[in-house]
Motif scaffolding. Structure first.
Motif, PDB file in Angstrom:
ATOM      1  N   GLY A 163       0.792  -1.219   0.000  1.00  0.00           N
ATOM      2  CA  GLY A 163       0.000   0.000   0.000  1.00  0.00           C
ATOM      3  C   GLY A 163       0.823   1.266   0.000  1.00  0.00           C
ATOM      4  N   VAL A 290     -10.191  -1.612  -1.793  1.00  0.00           N
ATOM      5  CA  VAL A 290      -8.806  -1.812  -1.345  1.00  0.00           C
ATOM      6  C   VAL A 290      -8.248  -2.991  -2.153  1.00  0.00           C
ATOM      7  N   HIS A 292      -5.375  -3.678  -3.323  1.00  0.00           N
ATOM      8  CA  HIS A 292      -4.044  -4.193  -2.997  1.00  0.00           C
ATOM      9  C   HIS A 292      -4.067  -5.175  -1.832  1.00  0.00           C
ATOM     10  N   SER A 306      -8.420  -2.239 -11.580  1.00  0.00           N
ATOM     11  CA  SER A 306      -8.712  -1.925 -10.185  1.00  0.00           C
ATOM     12  C   SER A 306      -9.110  -0.467 -10.018  1.00  0.00           C
ATOM     13  N   THR A 308      -9.330   2.514  -6.959  1.00  0.00           N
ATOM     14  CA  THR A 308      -8.951   2.934  -5.621  1.00  0.00           C
ATOM     15  C   THR A 308      -9.364   4.385  -5.423  1.00  0.00           C
ATOM     16  N   ASN A 309      -9.333   4.838  -4.170  1.00  0.00           N
ATOM     17  CA  ASN A 309      -9.538   6.264  -3.936  1.00  0.00           C
ATOM     18  C   ASN A 309      -8.258   6.933  -3.439  1.00  0.00           C
ATOM     19  N   GLN A 313      -1.813   5.120  -4.242  1.00  0.00           N
ATOM     20  CA  GLN A 313      -1.943   3.680  -4.386  1.00  0.00           C
ATOM     21  C   GLN A 313      -1.753   3.231  -5.834  1.00  0.00           C
ATOM     22  N   LEU A 317      -0.151  -0.545  -7.193  1.00  0.00           N
ATOM     23  CA  LEU A 317      -1.039  -1.448  -7.923  1.00  0.00           C
ATOM     24  C   LEU A 317      -0.469  -1.786  -9.295  1.00  0.00           C
TER      25      LEU A 317
END
Length: 357
Positions: A163, A290, A292, A306, A308-309, A313, A317
């Motif tokens: 992460g 999440v 990862h 994927s 993510t916010n 990240q 990834l």
């Protein structure tokens, strides 16, 4: 790890945990500007956040009298069911006895003192600092406290390994273009290949991440896709309520996913999700929330898109081999205070492409 990028605050983590425990009024015992942004955001989520507004004279002589006055005023003004006093760096430095102030104030509202400050490398210390007095007060069981400790350790390990805490500094990124990733996802879904769409989201962020699974189902209703979501009924009061709301919203959207894990188990859920991906024999995957948390060995040979916010990240990834990484910018502020699923940018793009717009 010595970080040279900003990290989440343990004080803020304590505030969010107080909210999850059903605290209706939290009092920050410190300067008026401490955790200002998150205090405002949490008020959007229904918890009133007050401050004792300590100034330089209280830094020297102490602020117990001020805290007692704020406690009494909060009880009279808001009639809350639960309150919490949350420490800050100032209360720690001056050695304030917050529990003594609660006892001396005469308030009858169930109130806990959360002894915390910002001088921790890991923000999970703020969560633990809130949960321990909650368990002592009987708000949660000892078993739930230990469960939360395990989940926090697992989430911390995921961040350390894959992460935003995996490197001293990670360049923020907005990720791949949403329309390009959405076009590829729809092509994969319509190709007849076997796919999986997983939501492994952290708490209230699932109110938006859930929309992306619904949007994919809207766009490709007949595709060979297995839908999975971490919406099992476990956790602190607000977490369980959020899961119920999202399950209902997804059902209303025509989607009833397999349930795998709870909303607070996102960090410990990776192996279970990975094993399920293997069982399905997926050739492509959409993993949101999440992503990862799912170790890369489970997605070898799988084309992963994927969402993510976290702008920091994106790089980890990509290093995990994800074919496309999409960022939902400012997702968290948009999911505070909501009680039903909210639209996502990526979901809107998926629906738009499916309609041929």
């Amino acid at each position: 790890m010595d970080y040279i990028q900003p990290r989440p605050s343990s004080i803020v983590a304590a505030l969010y945990t107080a909210r999850d425990l059903g605290v209706e009024v939290a009092i920050l015992h410190g300067p008026s500007g401490c955790s200002f942004k998150h205090a405002r955001l949490l008020e959007e989520d229904g918890m009133r956040v007050l401050t004792t507004s300590l100034a330089d004279n209280e830094f020297i002589f102490g602020g117990q009298d001020v805290l007692e006055r704020v406690l009494k005023n909060a009880e009279e003004e808001f009639r809350p069911k639960r309150m919490a006093v949350v420490g800050t760096c100032v209360s720690m430095i001056i050695g304030e006895d917050m529990q003594a102030a609660i006892d001396a104030s005469g308030v009858v509202t169930p109130t806990i003192a959360i002894e915390i400050h910002a001088g921790y490398r890991e923000n999970i210390q703020g969560v633990i600092a809130a949960l321990e007095p909650a368990a002592f007060a009987g708000w949660i069981s000892d078993q739930e406290l230990e469960r939360q400790r395990r989940l926090l350790a697992a989430a911390n390990e995921v961040e350390r390994l894959r992460g935003a805490a995996s490197q001293p500094y990670i360049e923020p990124s907005r990720g791949d273009l949403k329309h390009v990733a959405a076009r590829r996802l729809i092509d994969l879904a319509r190709s007849g290949r076997r796919g999986v769409a997983v939501m492994n989201a952290k708490k209230e962020t699932a109110y938006m991440f859930a929309d992306e699974l619904i949007a994919l189902h809207d766009a490709c209703p007949d595709a060979a896709i297995t839908y999975i979501a971490n919406l099992e009924d476990r956790g602190l009061p607000k977490v369980r309520t959020d899961a119920a709301n999202i399950r209902e919203g997804m059902a209303e959207g025509g989607l009833e996913p397999e349930l795998l894990g709870a909303l607070d188990e996102y960090g410990a859920n990776g192996d279970a999700v990975g094993e399920r991906i293997r069982e399905i024999g997926a050739e492509f995957a959409l993993i949101v929330g999440v992503p990862h948390a799912v170790p890369p060995e489970y997605t070898e040979g799988v084309e992963v898109i994927s969402v993510t916010n976290g702008p920091r990240q994106v790089a980890p990834l990509r290093e995990m081999g994800h074919a496309a990484v999409v960022v939902e910018v400012d997702l968290h502020p948009q999911t505070l205070g909501v009680r039903s699923i909210v639209g996502s940018e990526f979901g809107a793009v998926l629906r738009s492409i499916a309609r041929g717009e």
